[in-house]
Design a protein around this motif. Structure first.
Motif, PDB file in Angstrom:
ATOM      1  N   ASP A   1       0.923  -1.290  -0.023  1.00  0.00           N
ATOM      2  CA  ASP A   1      -0.278   0.082   0.102  1.00  0.00           C
ATOM      3  C   ASP A   1       0.917   1.145  -0.036  1.00  0.00           C
ATOM      4  OD1 ASP A   1      -1.713   2.292   0.771  1.00  0.00           O
ATOM      5  OD2 ASP A   1      -3.297   0.611   1.697  1.00  0.00           O
ATOM      6  N   ARG A   2       0.913   2.110  -1.068  1.00  0.00           N
ATOM      7  CA  ARG A   2       1.901   3.172  -1.331  1.00  0.00           C
ATOM      8  C   ARG A   2       1.641   4.105  -0.215  1.00  0.00           C
ATOM      9  NH1 ARG A   2       2.240   8.055  -2.855  1.00  0.00           N
ATOM     10  NH2 ARG A   2       4.079   8.792  -3.877  1.00  0.00           N
ATOM     11  N   GLU A   3       0.254   4.468  -0.061  1.00  0.00           N
ATOM     12  CA  GLU A   3      -0.019   5.548   0.566  1.00  0.00           C
ATOM     13  C   GLU A   3       0.213   5.154   2.282  1.00  0.00           C
ATOM     14  OE1 GLU A   3      -3.907   7.885   2.448  1.00  0.00           O
ATOM     15  OE2 GLU A   3      -4.203   6.497   0.758  1.00  0.00           O
ATOM     16  N   PHE A   4       0.108   3.962   2.404  1.00  0.00           N
ATOM     17  CA  PHE A   4       0.347   3.588   4.038  1.00  0.00           C
ATOM     18  C   PHE A   4       2.097   3.491   4.106  1.00  0.00           C
ATOM     19  CE2 PHE A   4       1.821   0.212   7.066  1.00  0.00           C
ATOM     20  CZ  PHE A   4       1.347   0.805   7.953  1.00  0.00           C
ATOM     21  N   VAL A   5       2.657   3.217   3.156  1.00  0.00           N
ATOM     22  CA  VAL A   5       4.068   2.919   3.361  1.00  0.00           C
ATOM     23  C   VAL A   5       4.733   4.389   3.487  1.00  0.00           C
ATOM     24  CG1 VAL A   5       6.454   2.105   2.298  1.00  0.00           C
ATOM     25  CG2 VAL A   5       4.259   0.701   2.433  1.00  0.00           C
TER      26      VAL A   5
ATOM     27  N   ALA B   1       9.237  -2.722   2.620  1.00  0.00           N
ATOM     28  CA  ALA B   1       8.148  -2.610   1.674  1.00  0.00           C
ATOM     29  C   ALA B   1       8.235  -3.465   0.403  1.00  0.00           C
ATOM     30  CB  ALA B   1       8.286  -1.181   1.364  1.00  0.00           C
ATOM     31  N   SER B   2       7.376  -3.381  -0.378  1.00  0.00           N
ATOM     32  CA  SER B   2       7.390  -4.364  -1.612  1.00  0.00           C
ATOM     33  C   SER B   2       8.558  -3.798  -2.473  1.00  0.00           C
ATOM     34  CB  SER B   2       6.053  -4.280  -2.287  1.00  0.00           C
ATOM     35  OG  SER B   2       5.694  -3.071  -2.786  1.00  0.00           O
ATOM     36  N   ASN B   3       8.874  -4.523  -3.486  1.00  0.00           N
ATOM     37  CA  ASN B   3       9.869  -4.227  -4.301  1.00  0.00           C
ATOM     38  C   ASN B   3       9.633  -2.920  -5.341  1.00  0.00           C
ATOM     39  OD1 ASN B   3      11.637  -5.909  -3.569  1.00  0.00           O
ATOM     40  ND2 ASN B   3      11.133  -7.522  -4.985  1.00  0.00           N
ATOM     41  N   GLU B   4       8.084  -2.922  -5.627  1.00  0.00           N
ATOM     42  CA  GLU B   4       7.601  -2.067  -6.344  1.00  0.00           C
ATOM     43  C   GLU B   4       7.604  -0.666  -5.723  1.00  0.00           C
ATOM     44  OE1 GLU B   4       6.200  -0.875 -10.024  1.00  0.00           O
ATOM     45  OE2 GLU B   4       6.828  -2.665  -9.356  1.00  0.00           O
ATOM     46  N   ILE B   5       7.212  -0.572  -4.374  1.00  0.00           N
ATOM     47  CA  ILE B   5       7.438   0.676  -3.645  1.00  0.00           C
ATOM     48  C   ILE B   5       8.768   0.967  -3.446  1.00  0.00           C
ATOM     49  CG2 ILE B   5       6.729   1.627  -1.395  1.00  0.00           C
ATOM     50  CD1 ILE B   5       4.343   0.249  -1.433  1.00  0.00           C
TER      51      ILE B   5
ATOM     52  N   ASP C   1       9.674   3.728  -5.928  1.00  0.00           N
ATOM     53  CA  ASP C   1       8.770   4.794  -6.173  1.00  0.00           C
ATOM     54  C   ASP C   1       9.730   5.937  -5.391  1.00  0.00           C
ATOM     55  OD1 ASP C   1       7.001   7.000  -4.619  1.00  0.00           O
ATOM     56  OD2 ASP C   1       5.186   5.787  -5.498  1.00  0.00           O
ATOM     57  N   ARG C   2       9.958   7.008  -6.354  1.00  0.00           N
ATOM     58  CA  ARG C   2      10.910   8.006  -6.045  1.00  0.00           C
ATOM     59  C   ARG C   2      10.451   8.998  -4.514  1.00  0.00           C
ATOM     60  NH1 ARG C   2      12.346  13.492  -6.858  1.00  0.00           N
ATOM     61  NH2 ARG C   2      14.638  13.627  -7.246  1.00  0.00           N
ATOM     62  N   GLU C   3       9.256   9.316  -4.646  1.00  0.00           N
ATOM     63  CA  GLU C   3       8.691  10.038  -3.779  1.00  0.00           C
ATOM     64  C   GLU C   3       8.783   9.456  -2.087  1.00  0.00           C
ATOM     65  OE1 GLU C   3       4.674  12.762  -2.299  1.00  0.00           O
ATOM     66  OE2 GLU C   3       4.614  11.474  -4.069  1.00  0.00           O
ATOM     67  N   VAL C   4       8.416   8.131  -2.046  1.00  0.00           N
ATOM     68  CA  VAL C   4       8.382   7.376  -1.001  1.00  0.00           C
ATOM     69  C   VAL C   4       9.940   7.296  -0.432  1.00  0.00           C
ATOM     70  CG1 VAL C   4       7.993   5.058   0.151  1.00  0.00           C
ATOM     71  CG2 VAL C   4       6.350   6.146  -1.443  1.00  0.00           C
ATOM     72  N   VAL C   5      10.746   6.770  -1.333  1.00  0.00           N
ATOM     73  CA  VAL C   5      12.121   6.631  -1.052  1.00  0.00           C
ATOM     74  C   VAL C   5      12.742   8.181  -0.529  1.00  0.00           C
ATOM     75  CG1 VAL C   5      14.604   6.175  -1.893  1.00  0.00           C
ATOM     76  CG2 VAL C   5      12.439   4.655  -2.530  1.00  0.00           C
TER      77      VAL C   5
END
Length: 242
Positions: free
Chosen positions: A106-110, A124-128, A131-135
């Motif tokens: 869940d991108r928002e949650f992570v 977190a999942s490999n996909e997340i 994610d540049r913003e999350v990282v």
């Protein structure tokens, strides 16, 4: 433990040493007050609680606020509870390890989780992790999160800058091109010397005066556009130019 069925004795025991819950009777392992007292003094106490109390939201919240490891013993339903997992996050990165796969994806949650404790990015999942913003949020919170970012994002200049401003040694994990970036190299050196070292900081600003001037101009322009001209001088004293 003697008198394992004596409520008063067991309550006194777990209030001091939560691990004593392991020796309590089955009935008392289902006693809410006793389990609450136990989870507040021992991070693995929830393991000995009844199945019913492992699914009790208040009990589990109390447990994860003591230790992120308590989430390991929560019911599957509560491992998927956003508030419960977020409560565990500040206690350690492994909180996300024990969360449901749904929350890990869940991108928002992570994003909310890494804003509290950057290193949870590890689980977190490999996909997340791509994610540049999350990282970027994770690395700004904790430079060590860079270790868990995708290879591509570890070579992102802004993300690397966020990391080296905290710890100069992480530049060694960047691409060859970024390792030779003069600005990043000097920031890394400044981080190692200590950003509060006045001479090192002044030398850095002199060397990169053109970049500093551009950033000052951007700040001034923003203040002018928002009708805050009088704040320009004060803002210059406070702003971080890098």
């Amino acid at each position: 433990m003697k008198n394992r069925s004596d409520r008063e004795v067991v309550l006194a025991a777990v209030s001091n040493h939560g691990c004593a819950l392991a020796a309590a009777s089955k009935k008392l392992k289902n006693d809410r007050e006793i389990v609450l007292a136990a989870v507040r003094t021992y991070r693995h106490a929830l393991m000995y609680a009844s199945k019913k109390l492992k699914n009790d939201r208040e009990v589990v919240l109390a447990a994860v606020r003591t230790s992120c490891y308590a989430l390991m013993y929560a019911s599957e339903e509560l491992k998927n509870d956003r508030e419960v997992v977020l409560a565990a996050v500040p206690r350690g990165a492994v909180a996300l390890m024990y969360a449901s796969e749904e929350l890990k994806n869940d991108r928002e949650f992570v994003h909310l989780a890494v804003a509290r404790y950057g290193a949870v990015l590890k689980y977190a999942s490999n996909e997340i992790k791509k994610d540049r913003e999350v990282v970027l949020t994770a690395v700004k919170r904790n430079w060590f999160a860079l270790m868990y970012a995708s290879g591509e994002l570890r070579n992102d200049r802004e993300i690397m800058l966020a990391a080296v401003t905290q710890n100069g040694t992480v530049l060694s994990f960047a691409s060859e091109e970024l390792r030779e970036d003069a600005f990043l190299k000097d920031w890394a050196s400044l981080s190692l010397k200590g950003q509060r070292n006045r001479r090192a900081r002044e030398a850095f600003l002199r060397k990169h005066s053109e970049r500093t001037a551009k950033l000052r101009a951007q700040v001034d322009l923003w203040l002018i556009r928002h009708g805050k001209v009088d704040e320009i001088s004060a803002k210059r004293r406070r702003v971080c130019y890098v």
